[in-house]
Design an enzyme around this catalytic site. Structure first.
Site, PDB file in Angstrom:
ATOM      1  CG  HIS A 123     -12.733 -31.511 -24.873  1.00 37.63           C
ATOM      2  ND1 HIS A 123     -13.472 -32.143 -24.488  1.00 37.63           N
ATOM      3  CD2 HIS A 123     -13.258 -30.716 -25.747  1.00 37.63           C
ATOM      4  CE1 HIS A 123     -14.541 -32.425 -24.673  1.00 37.63           C
ATOM      5  NE2 HIS A 123     -14.499 -30.844 -25.620  1.00 37.63           N
ATOM      6  NE  ARG A 155     -19.147 -28.970 -29.609  1.00 34.80           N
ATOM      7  CZ  ARG A 155     -18.241 -28.725 -30.489  1.00 34.80           C
ATOM      8  NH1 ARG A 155     -18.356 -28.740 -31.372  1.00 34.80           N
ATOM      9  NH2 ARG A 155     -16.605 -28.838 -30.049  1.00 34.80           N
ATOM     10  CG  ASP A 160     -15.412 -27.429 -27.722  1.00 34.57           C
ATOM     11  OD1 ASP A 160     -15.264 -28.388 -27.695  1.00 34.57           O
ATOM     12  OD2 ASP A 160     -16.451 -27.517 -27.092  1.00 34.57           O
ATOM     13  CG  HIS A 216     -15.514 -28.120 -21.968  1.00 34.21           C
ATOM     14  ND1 HIS A 216     -15.552 -28.324 -23.163  1.00 34.21           N
ATOM     15  CD2 HIS A 216     -16.356 -29.311 -23.582  1.00 34.21           C
ATOM     16  CE1 HIS A 216     -15.539 -28.014 -24.196  1.00 34.21           C
ATOM     17  NE2 HIS A 216     -16.840 -29.265 -24.513  1.00 34.21           N
TER      18      HIS A 216
HETATM   19  C1  SIN Z   1     -18.444 -30.796 -26.559  1.00 29.68           C
HETATM   20  O1  SIN Z   1     -17.376 -31.285 -26.258  1.00 29.68           O
HETATM   21  O2  SIN Z   1     -18.115 -29.963 -27.092  1.00 29.68           O
HETATM   22  C2  SIN Z   1     -20.330 -31.624 -25.530  1.00 29.68           C
HETATM   23  C3  SIN Z   1     -20.510 -31.413 -24.326  1.00 29.68           C
HETATM   24  C4  SIN Z   1     -21.560 -32.060 -23.561  1.00 29.68           C
HETATM   25  O3  SIN Z   1     -22.707 -32.779 -25.005  1.00 29.68           O
HETATM   26  O4  SIN Z   1     -21.822 -31.719 -22.834  1.00 29.68           O
END
Ligand code: SIN
Length: 280
Positions: free
Chosen positions: A101, A274, A103, A259
């Site tokens: 996906h 994050r 974000d 990612h």
């Molecule tokens: C996310 O999808 O923002 C998390 C990515 C991660 O924890 O590696």
């Protein structure tokens, strides 16, 4: 390295570079920022290691790249509301973000970038994969490019499955089935082929994590193209994989990269911080 003040080491043929020679806990000079920003545009995701970054410094760093956003579906840190803590405890099974996906694509203006900082990492596993959606677009046939050119994708924040809702348990203060209802869900429509506003490159903007259907079609009708394009993006030659260690930081471009957080470390703890970053 030429005249650069930073060192840039590419991670794969497709996407990702590790950057050395900079201490992110200090204010970046304009020159350092320009070099890092260029590396971000060139590589779509950049990584740093061994950084000491308390929450206030992480937000300050994010602010150099745009406007830190507050994530609507989880409570941010007390001292830094823009930071969402992504924590998976040893007794939890569900991961957060363990599907391809980019974000918050259910927002009218999705974040341009995301900055993820590793506080605690498992001794093995918990890597994150990244895919270059521009390279994936370039590799399509002219016929496919012409067909998808006018298409738009409908995205929704409604977590579609029990698994999806449970994934929010891996967010500190995250909303789950019990405290999130339909009224909280957001929907937005975006072009399937997006032109990157800074590089001018075209990339595919579609995923099954938040993508519901193609605009003007039913979910059933949309499925074959969704499946084809999502599998196409995830091909190994468009990806890289990053092995986290405490103090690592990643900054990825949501406009041109996807990612996937690999959920393969059950029984271990992983703690990340994050920040999503909108246009300034
Ligand atoms: C996310 O999808 O923002 C998390 C990515 C991660 O924890 O590696």
């Amino acid at each position: 390295m030429g005249n650069r003040t930073i060192e840039i080491k590419r991670l794969s043929g497709a996407i990702g570079a590790e950057i050395a020679g900079v201490d992110l806990s200090r204010d970046l000079t304009n020159r350092q920022f320009d070099e890092i920003h260029q590396a971000f545009l060139d590589n779509l995701v950049i990584f740093f290691r061994g950084q000491e970054l308390p929450p206030d410094r992480q937000v300050a760093l994010a602010r150099r790249f745009g406007k830190p956003m507050v994530f609507r579906f989880a409570k941010g840190m007390e001292e830094a509301p823009e930071i969402t803590e992504v924590v998976k405890e040893p007794n939890q099974k569900k991961g957060f973000g363990d599907m391809w996906h980019s974000d918050s694509c259910y927002l009218e203006k999705p974040p341009i970038a995301t900055m993820l900082y590793a506080v605690e990492t498992p001794p093995y596993g918990g890597d994150t994969m990244f895919a270059n959606t521009c390279l994936a677009y370039d590799a399509l046939s002219d016929g496919m490019k012409a067909m998808i050119a006018p298409m738009r994708v409908v995205f929704s924040s409604a977590l579609k499955s029990e698994g999806g809702r449970a994934a929010n348990q891996a967010l500190r203060g995250g909303m789950t089935a019990t405290n999130m209802d339909k009224a909280d869900s957001l929907e937005a429509e975006h072009p399937l082929v997006r032109t990157h506003p800074e590089t001018g490159r075209k990339g595919l903007y579609i995923n099954t994590h938040h993508g519901v259907r193609l605009a003007g079609m039913t979910e059933e009708e949309s499925k074959p193209l969704f499946t084809y394009l999502c599998n196409h993006i995830a091909q190994p030659e468009f990806t890289c994989r990053f092995r986290w260690t405490p103090g690592s930081l990643a900054l990825w471009d949501n406009r041109a990269a996807q990612h996937f957080a690999i959920n393969d470390y059950h029984g271990q703890r992983r703690h990340m911080r994050r920040v999503t970053i909108g246009a300034a």
